[in-house]
Design a protein around this motif. Structure first.
Motif, PDB file in Angstrom:
ATOM      1  N   ARG A   2     -54.074  -9.460   1.416  1.00  0.00           N
ATOM      2  CA  ARG A   2     -53.118  -9.685   0.339  1.00  0.00           C
ATOM      3  C   ARG A   2     -51.749  -9.969   0.934  1.00  0.00           C
ATOM      4  NH1 ARG A   2     -54.048  -6.702  -5.102  1.00  0.00           N
ATOM      5  NH2 ARG A   2     -56.283  -6.506  -5.094  1.00  0.00           N
ATOM      6  N   ARG A   3     -51.002 -10.743   0.198  1.00  0.00           N
ATOM      7  CA  ARG A   3     -49.629 -11.048   0.596  1.00  0.00           C
ATOM      8  C   ARG A   3     -48.712 -10.330  -0.375  1.00  0.00           C
ATOM      9  NH1 ARG A   3     -46.143 -16.241   0.100  1.00  0.00           N
ATOM     10  NH2 ARG A   3     -44.791 -16.004   1.905  1.00  0.00           N
ATOM     11  N   VAL A   4     -47.899  -9.434   0.143  1.00  0.00           N
ATOM     12  CA  VAL A   4     -46.965  -8.663  -0.666  1.00  0.00           C
ATOM     13  C   VAL A   4     -45.579  -9.290  -0.497  1.00  0.00           C
ATOM     14  CG1 VAL A   4     -45.964  -6.396  -1.102  1.00  0.00           C
ATOM     15  CG2 VAL A   4     -48.325  -6.574  -0.311  1.00  0.00           C
ATOM     16  N   ALA A  17     -35.801  -3.476   5.465  1.00  0.00           N
ATOM     17  CA  ALA A  17     -37.228  -3.461   5.151  1.00  0.00           C
ATOM     18  C   ALA A  17     -38.019  -4.198   6.225  1.00  0.00           C
ATOM     19  CB  ALA A  17     -37.472  -4.093   3.789  1.00  0.00           C
ATOM     20  N   GLU A  18     -37.506  -5.333   6.693  1.00  0.00           N
ATOM     21  CA  GLU A  18     -38.185  -6.079   7.766  1.00  0.00           C
ATOM     22  C   GLU A  18     -38.271  -5.250   9.041  1.00  0.00           C
ATOM     23  OE1 GLU A  18     -37.454 -10.794   7.288  1.00  0.00           O
ATOM     24  OE2 GLU A  18     -35.702  -9.603   7.844  1.00  0.00           O
ATOM     25  N   GLU A  19     -37.178  -4.591   9.394  1.00  0.00           N
ATOM     26  CA  GLU A  19     -37.172  -3.760  10.610  1.00  0.00           C
ATOM     27  C   GLU A  19     -38.147  -2.596  10.487  1.00  0.00           C
ATOM     28  OE1 GLU A  19     -33.108  -2.643  11.174  1.00  0.00           O
ATOM     29  OE2 GLU A  19     -32.474  -4.695  11.661  1.00  0.00           O
ATOM     30  N   ASP A  20     -38.189  -1.981   9.307  1.00  0.00           N
ATOM     31  CA  ASP A  20     -39.102  -0.863   9.071  1.00  0.00           C
ATOM     32  C   ASP A  20     -40.556  -1.310   9.240  1.00  0.00           C
ATOM     33  OD1 ASP A  20     -40.038   1.671   8.323  1.00  0.00           O
ATOM     34  OD2 ASP A  20     -40.090   1.111   6.205  1.00  0.00           O
ATOM     35  N   LEU A  21     -40.893  -2.478   8.715  1.00  0.00           N
ATOM     36  CA  LEU A  21     -42.266  -2.980   8.842  1.00  0.00           C
ATOM     37  C   LEU A  21     -42.592  -3.387  10.275  1.00  0.00           C
ATOM     38  CD1 LEU A  21     -42.488  -5.088   5.575  1.00  0.00           C
ATOM     39  CD2 LEU A  21     -43.618  -2.916   6.037  1.00  0.00           C
ATOM     40  N   ARG A  22     -41.631  -3.966  10.977  1.00  0.00           N
ATOM     41  CA  ARG A  22     -41.870  -4.380  12.369  1.00  0.00           C
ATOM     42  C   ARG A  22     -42.114  -3.175  13.281  1.00  0.00           C
ATOM     43  NH1 ARG A  22     -37.963  -8.699  11.507  1.00  0.00           N
ATOM     44  NH2 ARG A  22     -39.191 -10.604  11.373  1.00  0.00           N
ATOM     45  N   GLU A 133     -49.349   1.384   0.125  1.00  0.00           N
ATOM     46  CA  GLU A 133     -48.410   1.958   1.092  1.00  0.00           C
ATOM     47  C   GLU A 133     -47.266   0.988   1.381  1.00  0.00           C
ATOM     48  OE1 GLU A 133     -48.140   2.900   5.843  1.00  0.00           O
ATOM     49  OE2 GLU A 133     -50.123   2.679   4.938  1.00  0.00           O
ATOM     50  N   ILE A 134     -47.584  -0.286   1.572  1.00  0.00           N
ATOM     51  CA  ILE A 134     -46.559  -1.283   1.883  1.00  0.00           C
ATOM     52  C   ILE A 134     -45.638  -1.491   0.677  1.00  0.00           C
ATOM     53  CG2 ILE A 134     -46.173  -3.718   2.454  1.00  0.00           C
ATOM     54  CD1 ILE A 134     -47.086  -1.965   4.799  1.00  0.00           C
ATOM     55  N   GLU A 135     -46.206  -1.532  -0.517  1.00  0.00           N
ATOM     56  CA  GLU A 135     -45.370  -1.680  -1.714  1.00  0.00           C
ATOM     57  C   GLU A 135     -44.397  -0.513  -1.842  1.00  0.00           C
ATOM     58  OE1 GLU A 135     -48.010  -2.166  -5.022  1.00  0.00           O
ATOM     59  OE2 GLU A 135     -48.281  -4.306  -4.639  1.00  0.00           O
ATOM     60  N   ASP A 136     -44.863   0.706  -1.584  1.00  0.00           N
ATOM     61  CA  ASP A 136     -43.980   1.872  -1.647  1.00  0.00           C
ATOM     62  C   ASP A 136     -42.880   1.790  -0.597  1.00  0.00           C
ATOM     63  OD1 ASP A 136     -45.431   2.919  -3.736  1.00  0.00           O
ATOM     64  OD2 ASP A 136     -46.637   4.238  -2.460  1.00  0.00           O
ATOM     65  N   HIS A 141     -36.613   0.605   0.108  1.00  0.00           N
ATOM     66  CA  HIS A 141     -35.432  -0.138   0.564  1.00  0.00           C
ATOM     67  C   HIS A 141     -34.774  -0.892  -0.591  1.00  0.00           C
ATOM     68  CE1 HIS A 141     -36.127   0.761   4.781  1.00  0.00           C
ATOM     69  NE2 HIS A 141     -37.407   0.505   4.578  1.00  0.00           N
ATOM     70  N   ASP A 142     -34.955  -0.401  -1.801  1.00  0.00           N
ATOM     71  CA  ASP A 142     -34.306  -0.917  -3.022  1.00  0.00           C
ATOM     72  C   ASP A 142     -34.723  -2.336  -3.385  1.00  0.00           C
ATOM     73  OD1 ASP A 142     -32.928   1.476  -3.323  1.00  0.00           O
ATOM     74  OD2 ASP A 142     -31.270   0.794  -2.062  1.00  0.00           O
ATOM     75  N   ALA A 143     -36.021  -2.615  -3.314  1.00  0.00           N
ATOM     76  CA  ALA A 143     -36.520  -3.910  -3.772  1.00  0.00           C
ATOM     77  C   ALA A 143     -36.440  -3.968  -5.288  1.00  0.00           C
ATOM     78  CB  ALA A 143     -37.958  -4.112  -3.325  1.00  0.00           C
ATOM     79  N   THR A 144     -35.989  -5.099  -5.824  1.00  0.00           N
ATOM     80  CA  THR A 144     -35.909  -5.242  -7.273  1.00  0.00           C
ATOM     81  C   THR A 144     -37.265  -5.608  -7.859  1.00  0.00           C
ATOM     82  OG1 THR A 144     -35.189  -7.524  -7.008  1.00  0.00           O
ATOM     83  CG2 THR A 144     -33.479  -5.866  -7.287  1.00  0.00           C
ATOM     84  N   VAL A 145     -38.068  -6.381  -7.126  1.00  0.00           N
ATOM     85  CA  VAL A 145     -39.397  -6.782  -7.569  1.00  0.00           C
ATOM     86  C   VAL A 145     -40.328  -6.725  -6.376  1.00  0.00           C
ATOM     87  CG1 VAL A 145     -40.795  -8.641  -8.533  1.00  0.00           C
ATOM     88  CG2 VAL A 145     -38.458  -8.351  -9.309  1.00  0.00           C
ATOM     89  N   VAL A 146     -41.513  -6.145  -6.563  1.00  0.00           N
ATOM     90  CA  VAL A 146     -42.551  -6.134  -5.529  1.00  0.00           C
ATOM     91  C   VAL A 146     -43.847  -6.573  -6.193  1.00  0.00           C
ATOM     92  CG1 VAL A 146     -43.836  -4.769  -3.860  1.00  0.00           C
ATOM     93  CG2 VAL A 146     -41.439  -4.268  -4.260  1.00  0.00           C
TER      94      VAL A 146
END
Length: 155
Positions: A2-4, A17-22, A133-136, A141-146
């Motif tokens: 899936r692509r989130v 958010a990018e740094e956290d995922l990396r 988990e990734i959506e959470d 990181h204050d995403a307005t839409v996921v």
């Protein structure tokens, strides 16, 4: 897989958010979406038309059939349905109103342009088991839409 996709108002939040995922071995990207119709983080305008059209139509349909049940108005061809009880008539009116209002609202929404989404987006491809988990994590990181979309199915 899936692509989130997450949309942010603040570019600093998207970078965090990018740094956290990396840090955990994911490969996030900043997607370039040329056509907003294909942006999973954009809400299509027909959805808003369906919602409001359905609500308004449902309420008007319920009021109309309740008024008929209370002999406030009379339509000759609809008189046979008045043999039902008031609760059944209100439910029937609400249901028919939702269907008609939702259809009209959806058609109205399709005539509108898809709004251009503001703010940066972060996208990452993950397995089906990791989506929640990734959506959470993106929301922290204050995403307005996921939103997520299926990109490939397993065997």
């Amino acid at each position: 897989m899936r692509r989130v996709v997450a949309r942010y108002d603040d570019p600093a939040d998207a970078t965090e958010a990018e740094e956290d995922l990396r840090k955990d071995g994911y490969d996030p990207e900043r997607p370039d979406i040329e056509n907003p119709f294909f942006d999973p983080s954009a809400r299509p305008p027909e959805a808003r038309g369906l919602l409001w059209g359905g609500l308004v139509g449902g309420v008007l349909g319920a009021i109309l059939l309740l008024a008929m049940a209370m002999d406030m108005i009379w339509f000759p061809r609809l008189s046979p349905i008045l043999s039902a009880g008031r609760l059944a008539l209100v439910t029937f009116g609400f249901t028919i109103g939702i269907a008609i209002g939702g259809f009209i609202g959806g058609v109205w929404g399709l005539s509108k342009d898809v709004p251009e989404a503001e703010g940066p987006r972060v996208a990452v491809s993950v397995s089906d088991a990791e989506v929640d988990e990734i959506e959470d994590r993106l929301r922290t990181h204050d995403a307005t839409v996921v939103e997520d979309t299926v990109t490939s199915h397993g065997d």
